[in-house]
Design a protein around this motif. Structure first.
Motif, PDB file in Angstrom:
ATOM      1  N   GLN A 143       9.057   4.789   7.692  1.00 44.90           N
ATOM      2  CA  GLN A 143       8.327   5.998   8.069  1.00 44.90           C
ATOM      3  C   GLN A 143       8.947   7.270   7.514  1.00 44.90           C
ATOM      4  O   GLN A 143       8.269   8.264   7.333  1.00 44.90           O
ATOM      5  CB  GLN A 143       8.246   6.097   9.602  1.00 44.90           C
ATOM      6  N   THR A 144      10.246   7.255   7.234  1.00 44.23           N
ATOM      7  CA  THR A 144      10.908   8.480   6.787  1.00 44.23           C
ATOM      8  C   THR A 144      10.817   8.686   5.290  1.00 44.23           C
ATOM      9  O   THR A 144      11.223   9.717   4.786  1.00 44.23           O
ATOM     10  CB  THR A 144      12.392   8.459   7.185  1.00 44.23           C
ATOM     11  N   GLN A 145      10.284   7.707   4.579  1.00 39.36           N
ATOM     12  CA  GLN A 145      10.229   7.801   3.130  1.00 39.36           C
ATOM     13  C   GLN A 145       8.880   8.342   2.677  1.00 39.36           C
ATOM     14  O   GLN A 145       7.855   8.057   3.268  1.00 39.36           O
ATOM     15  CB  GLN A 145      10.472   6.435   2.487  1.00 39.36           C
ATOM     16  N   THR A 146       8.900   9.122   1.614  1.00 36.35           N
ATOM     17  CA  THR A 146       7.654   9.592   1.025  1.00 36.35           C
ATOM     18  C   THR A 146       7.572   9.084  -0.407  1.00 36.35           C
ATOM     19  O   THR A 146       8.587   8.853  -1.058  1.00 36.35           O
ATOM     20  CB  THR A 146       7.569  11.130   1.030  1.00 36.35           C
ATOM     21  N   HIS A 147       6.367   8.898  -0.858  1.00 40.22           N
ATOM     22  CA  HIS A 147       6.122   8.393  -2.202  1.00 40.22           C
ATOM     23  C   HIS A 147       5.300   9.451  -2.938  1.00 40.22           C
ATOM     24  O   HIS A 147       4.387  10.043  -2.365  1.00 40.22           O
ATOM     25  CB  HIS A 147       5.358   7.064  -2.119  1.00 40.22           C
ATOM     26  N   PRO A 148       5.593   9.712  -4.219  1.00 37.06           N
ATOM     27  CA  PRO A 148       4.890  10.773  -4.946  1.00 37.06           C
ATOM     28  C   PRO A 148       3.379  10.557  -5.052  1.00 37.06           C
ATOM     29  O   PRO A 148       2.630  11.508  -5.264  1.00 37.06           O
ATOM     30  CB  PRO A 148       5.552  10.776  -6.326  1.00 37.06           C
ATOM     31  N   ARG A 149       2.911   9.339  -4.894  1.00 35.68           N
ATOM     32  CA  ARG A 149       1.470   9.071  -4.954  1.00 35.68           C
ATOM     33  C   ARG A 149       0.918   8.638  -3.603  1.00 35.68           C
ATOM     34  O   ARG A 149      -0.102   7.964  -3.523  1.00 35.68           O
ATOM     35  CB  ARG A 149       1.181   8.022  -6.016  1.00 35.68           C
ATOM     36  N   ALA A 150       1.616   9.011  -2.551  1.00 37.84           N
ATOM     37  CA  ALA A 150       1.188   8.758  -1.167  1.00 37.84           C
ATOM     38  C   ALA A 150       1.061   7.267  -0.847  1.00 37.84           C
ATOM     39  O   ALA A 150       0.230   6.864  -0.038  1.00 37.84           O
ATOM     40  CB  ALA A 150      -0.107   9.496  -0.858  1.00 37.84           C
ATOM     41  N   GLN A 151       1.882   6.459  -1.479  1.00 38.85           N
ATOM     42  CA  GLN A 151       1.896   5.044  -1.143  1.00 38.85           C
ATOM     43  C   GLN A 151       2.866   4.822   0.012  1.00 38.85           C
ATOM     44  O   GLN A 151       3.798   5.599   0.216  1.00 38.85           O
ATOM     45  CB  GLN A 151       2.311   4.208  -2.354  1.00 38.85           C
ATOM     46  N   LEU A 152       2.631   3.764   0.745  1.00 39.64           N
ATOM     47  CA  LEU A 152       3.538   3.402   1.825  1.00 39.64           C
ATOM     48  C   LEU A 152       4.738   2.673   1.223  1.00 39.64           C
ATOM     49  O   LEU A 152       4.571   1.781   0.389  1.00 39.64           O
ATOM     50  CB  LEU A 152       2.825   2.500   2.832  1.00 39.64           C
ATOM     51  N   VAL A 153       5.932   3.047   1.632  1.00 36.84           N
ATOM     52  CA  VAL A 153       7.160   2.382   1.213  1.00 36.84           C
ATOM     53  C   VAL A 153       7.541   1.422   2.344  1.00 36.84           C
ATOM     54  O   VAL A 153       7.628   1.844   3.504  1.00 36.84           O
ATOM     55  CB  VAL A 153       8.302   3.377   0.955  1.00 36.84           C
ATOM     56  N   VAL A 154       7.725   0.153   2.021  1.00 34.61           N
ATOM     57  CA  VAL A 154       8.078  -0.811   3.049  1.00 34.61           C
ATOM     58  C   VAL A 154       9.331  -1.571   2.675  1.00 34.61           C
ATOM     59  O   VAL A 154       9.686  -1.698   1.496  1.00 34.61           O
ATOM     60  CB  VAL A 154       6.935  -1.832   3.320  1.00 34.61           C
ATOM     61  N   LYS A 155       9.975  -2.064   3.689  1.00 33.75           N
ATOM     62  CA  LYS A 155      11.143  -2.929   3.528  1.00 33.75           C
ATOM     63  C   LYS A 155      10.742  -4.284   4.109  1.00 33.75           C
ATOM     64  O   LYS A 155      10.309  -4.372   5.253  1.00 33.75           O
ATOM     65  CB  LYS A 155      12.341  -2.369   4.288  1.00 33.75           C
ATOM     66  N   SER A 156      10.867  -5.307   3.291  1.00 35.91           N
ATOM     67  CA  SER A 156      10.598  -6.651   3.785  1.00 35.91           C
ATOM     68  C   SER A 156      11.892  -7.448   3.684  1.00 35.91           C
ATOM     69  O   SER A 156      12.677  -7.277   2.761  1.00 35.91           O
ATOM     70  CB  SER A 156       9.465  -7.316   3.009  1.00 35.91           C
ATOM     71  N   VAL A 157      12.088  -8.284   4.654  1.00 38.66           N
ATOM     72  CA  VAL A 157      13.296  -9.109   4.732  1.00 38.66           C
ATOM     73  C   VAL A 157      12.886 -10.564   4.837  1.00 38.66           C
ATOM     74  O   VAL A 157      11.987 -10.923   5.607  1.00 38.66           O
ATOM     75  CB  VAL A 157      14.171  -8.705   5.944  1.00 38.66           C
ATOM     76  N   LYS A 158      13.538 -11.411   4.061  1.00 34.85           N
ATOM     77  CA  LYS A 158      13.273 -12.842   4.078  1.00 34.85           C
ATOM     78  C   LYS A 158      13.829 -13.399   5.385  1.00 34.85           C
ATOM     79  O   LYS A 158      15.027 -13.334   5.634  1.00 34.85           O
ATOM     80  CB  LYS A 158      13.927 -13.516   2.864  1.00 34.85           C
ATOM     81  N   ILE A 159      12.945 -13.915   6.235  1.00 37.94           N
ATOM     82  CA  ILE A 159      13.402 -14.417   7.538  1.00 37.94           C
ATOM     83  C   ILE A 159      13.393 -15.932   7.633  1.00 37.94           C
ATOM     84  O   ILE A 159      13.938 -16.506   8.577  1.00 37.94           O
ATOM     85  CB  ILE A 159      12.563 -13.809   8.685  1.00 37.94           C
ATOM     86  N   SER A 160      12.751 -16.600   6.692  1.00 36.52           N
ATOM     87  CA  SER A 160      12.788 -18.070   6.707  1.00 36.52           C
ATOM     88  C   SER A 160      12.651 -18.617   5.308  1.00 36.52           C
ATOM     89  O   SER A 160      12.335 -17.914   4.376  1.00 36.52           O
ATOM     90  CB  SER A 160      11.673 -18.621   7.581  1.00 36.52           C
TER      91      SER A 160
END
Length: 160
Positions: A143-160
Motif C-alpha cells: 500500500q505504501t508504494q506508488t508506481h509511475p503508471r498507477a499499477q499496483l505493486v505487490v509482494k508475493s511469497v512462495k508458501i508451498s
C-alpha cells in the motif's frame, strides 16, 4: 538496484531483443553489463523458461509485465518460476488493478486476444491472488508504494 545485488546473481529476460539491448546499453553502467564485475545473465525468450537461474534466487521482479499478459501467460510465468523457486522466495510484480476489472478509467477491459505489449490487461486483487495461489504463492499489495503508471505493486511469497 543492481548495485545491491551480488556479482553473478542477477538475471534478466524479455521477449523483445530490442528491449533487452536497450536495457543493457542505455540503462546499465559499464560495470553492470554482461561480462563486467556484476556479470548479469540476460536472455531473450518467448516462454517463461527460467532454467538459466541455476543457483536459485532471493527476489524476482516483474515490472509492468502482467499488465500485458492474459491469464494463461500469467499462469505460465508462475509455473516456470516455480521450477526454480523455494519456499519463502519473494516475487514482486506490478499490474493494473481495479476492484471492477470490467472497467478501468472508463474504458472497457481488453478481454479479447492474447498477451501483447500493446494490449492492457486488468485484474482485480482477488483474481491475482487466485491465479498466484494456484501455484503456491501468497499475494499482498504494498500500500505504501506508488508506481509511475498507477499499477499496483505487490509482494508475493512462495508458501508451498
Amino acid at each position: 538496484m543492481i548495485d545491491y545485488l551480488d556479482d553473478n546473481h542477477y538475471y534478466g529476460l524479455d521477449i523483445a531483443e530490442d528491449v533487452v539491448n536497450h536495457g543493457i546499453n542505455q540503462e546499465l553502467r559499464e560495470d553492470q553489463r554482461p561480462g563486467s564485475q556484476k556479470n548479469p545473465t540476460v536472455w531473450i525468450t518467448d516462454t517463461f523458461d527460467f532454467s538459466k537461474v541455476s543457483e536459485g534466487y532471493d527476489l524476482a521482479w516483474a515490472n509492468s509485465l502482467f499488465s500485458h499478459l492474459d491469464v494463461e501467460d500469467i499462469q505460465n510465468c508462475f509455473e516456470g518460476l516455480n521450477k526454480v523457486s523455494e519456499k519463502n522466495n519473494t516475487f514482486m510484480f506490478t499490474y493494473f488493478n481495479h476492484h471492477n476489472p470490467e472497467v478501468v478509467n472508463g474504458n472497457q477491459r481488453n478481454w479479447q486476444g492474447k498477451s501483447h505489449s500493446n494490449r492492457m490487461f486488468v485484474y482485480s486483487l482477488k483474481e491475482m491472488q487466485e491465479i498466484a495461489g494456484g501455484y503456491g504463492w501468497e499475494v499482498n499489495p504494498l500500500q505504501t508504494q506508488t508506481h509511475p503508471r498507477a499499477q499496483l505493486v505487490v509482494k508475493s511469497v512462495k508458501i508451498s
